[in-house]
Write an enzyme that holds these catalytic residues in place. Structure first.
Site, PDB file in Angstrom:
ATOM      1  N   ARG A  76     -75.356   0.667  -8.231  1.00  0.00           N
ATOM      2  CA  ARG A  76     -74.314   1.404  -8.965  1.00  0.00           C
ATOM      3  C   ARG A  76     -74.525   2.917  -8.900  1.00  0.00           C
ATOM      4  O   ARG A  76     -73.573   3.686  -8.999  1.00  0.00           O
ATOM      5  CB  ARG A  76     -74.294   0.928 -10.427  1.00  0.00           C
ATOM      6  CG  ARG A  76     -73.036   1.296 -11.219  1.00  0.00           C
ATOM      7  CD  ARG A  76     -73.053   0.595 -12.565  1.00  0.00           C
ATOM      8  NE  ARG A  76     -71.837   0.829 -13.332  1.00  0.00           N
ATOM      9  CZ  ARG A  76     -71.825   1.343 -14.571  1.00  0.00           C
ATOM     10  NH1 ARG A  76     -72.969   1.681 -15.170  1.00  0.00           N
ATOM     11  NH2 ARG A  76     -70.691   1.514 -15.221  1.00  0.00           N
ATOM     12  N   ILE A 105     -66.029   4.838 -14.044  1.00  0.00           N
ATOM     13  CA  ILE A 105     -66.484   3.613 -13.394  1.00  0.00           C
ATOM     14  C   ILE A 105     -66.595   2.564 -14.491  1.00  0.00           C
ATOM     15  O   ILE A 105     -67.065   2.858 -15.600  1.00  0.00           O
ATOM     16  CB  ILE A 105     -67.833   3.842 -12.682  1.00  0.00           C
ATOM     17  CG1 ILE A 105     -68.281   2.584 -11.918  1.00  0.00           C
ATOM     18  CG2 ILE A 105     -68.915   4.292 -13.632  1.00  0.00           C
ATOM     19  CD1 ILE A 105     -69.530   2.794 -11.067  1.00  0.00           C
ATOM     20  N   SER A 106     -66.160   1.359 -14.209  1.00  0.00           N
ATOM     21  CA  SER A 106     -66.089   0.326 -15.245  1.00  0.00           C
ATOM     22  C   SER A 106     -67.466  -0.132 -15.712  1.00  0.00           C
ATOM     23  O   SER A 106     -68.458  -0.060 -14.981  1.00  0.00           O
ATOM     24  CB  SER A 106     -65.315  -0.892 -14.738  1.00  0.00           C
ATOM     25  OG  SER A 106     -63.961  -0.596 -14.555  1.00  0.00           O
ATOM     26  N   GLN A 107     -67.514  -0.646 -16.932  1.00  0.00           N
ATOM     27  CA  GLN A 107     -68.694  -1.279 -17.517  1.00  0.00           C
ATOM     28  C   GLN A 107     -69.141  -2.450 -16.629  1.00  0.00           C
ATOM     29  O   GLN A 107     -68.318  -3.248 -16.192  1.00  0.00           O
ATOM     30  CB  GLN A 107     -68.320  -1.785 -18.905  1.00  0.00           C
ATOM     31  CG  GLN A 107     -69.392  -2.532 -19.643  1.00  0.00           C
ATOM     32  CD  GLN A 107     -68.851  -3.146 -20.930  1.00  0.00           C
ATOM     33  OE1 GLN A 107     -67.635  -3.264 -21.110  1.00  0.00           O
ATOM     34  NE2 GLN A 107     -69.740  -3.538 -21.824  1.00  0.00           N
TER      35      GLN A 107
END
Length: 210
Positions: A33, A59-61
Site C-alpha cells: 500500500r 485511498i480507501s480503508q
C-alpha cells in the site's frame, strides 16, 4: 505513536472483521500500500482508515477494499471492470484476483498517477482509461464483475448491462447516506439486489451527477 503493521492489518482489521477468503487475504498482504500514497503519509500505510493522496482525494480503508473484493467473489479467469481508479491501489488488489482489470478514472491526474503507481508495483494486468465511468467500457464487455469506488445516486444502467449472466456488481449508492449494494445478473432482464453495509465514498462525478 504506534503505527499499524502489515501483519496487524491482516489480523486485526481484516480477519477479525470477517475477511476469510484466502485469495483476498493473500492479495491484501502482497500489494504494498505504501507504493500508492504520498511520502508524508507513508508511516500510516497500514492504518485502519482512508488516507489523503492529494487534491481532496483519498485511498480507501484496507478493510473496505478487502470486503468489496470478497463480496465480488472473483475467480482467477474473471474480467473485472472498476469505476474509479483513484491511486490504483484497489485495482492492484483486484489484479491479483482476476485475469484482467479494466479501470476507468474521470480525473486526468489521478489516471496518470495510478498508471505510474501500478508500474512501480509491477502490475501488468490492469488497463486504465481516463473517461466518465457512467457508460462503462462497452468494447471490453461483458464483465464477470463490476466494482464502483465512487458513489452514484443510483446504479447506471450501462454498467448493469455490461455484466455477464451470473455476474456481480458492487457499488456504494447514495448521496449523504450511502450503502454498499450487491447486484447479480440472473438473466438477460432480471437482476437481484442485496443491501450491505453503510459506507462513505466520494460522489461519482460526470454523468451520474446530472
Amino acid at each position: 505513536m504506534m503505527y499499524a503493521t502489515r501483519e496487524e492489518m491482516i489480523e486485526n482489521q481484516l480477519k477479525a472483521r470477517g475477511i476469510k477468503d484466502s485469495r483476498v487475504l493473500d492479495a491484501m498482504w502482497n500489494v504494498d500500500r505504501s507504493l500508492f500514497i504520498p511520502d508524508d503519509v507513508k508511516p500510516h500505510t497500514y492504518d485502519d482508515g482512508p488516507l489523503p493522496i492529494g487534491r481532496g482525494q483519498t485511498i480507501s480503508q484496507p478493510y473496505i477494499v478487502a470486503y468489496m473484493a470478497q463480496i465480488l467473489n472473483i475467480s482467477p479467469d474473471d474480467k473485472i471492470l472498476e469505476i474509479g481508479t483513484g491511486c490504483g491501489y484497489n485495482a492492484a488488489v483486484l489484479a491479483r484476483l482476476a485475469r484482467h482489470v479494466y479501470s476507468i478514472e474521470i480525473i486526468e491526474w489521478l489516471a496518470e498517477t495510478a498508471k505510474g503507481n501500478l508500474e512501480k508495483a509491477g502490475v501488468t494486468n490492469v488497463s486504465i482509461k481516463q473517461d466518465d465511468g457512467y457508460k462503462g467500457w462497452p468494447e471490453k464487455a461483458p464483465f464477470d464483475g463490476v466494482m464502483l469506488t465512487a458513489a452514484p445516486p443510483f446504479i447506471p444502467s450501462p454498467l448493469k448491462e455490461q455484466l455477464k449472466i451470473c455476474g456481480r456488481l458492487i457499488a456504494p449508492i447514495g448521496i449523504t447516506n450511502q450503502r454498499l449494494v450487491l447486484i447479480e445478473r440472473k438473466s438477460e432482464n432480471e437482476f437481484s439486489r442485496e443491501d450491505l453495509i453503510l459506507v462513505s465514498f466520494v460522489p461519482m462525478r460526470g454523468e451520474a451527477e446530472k
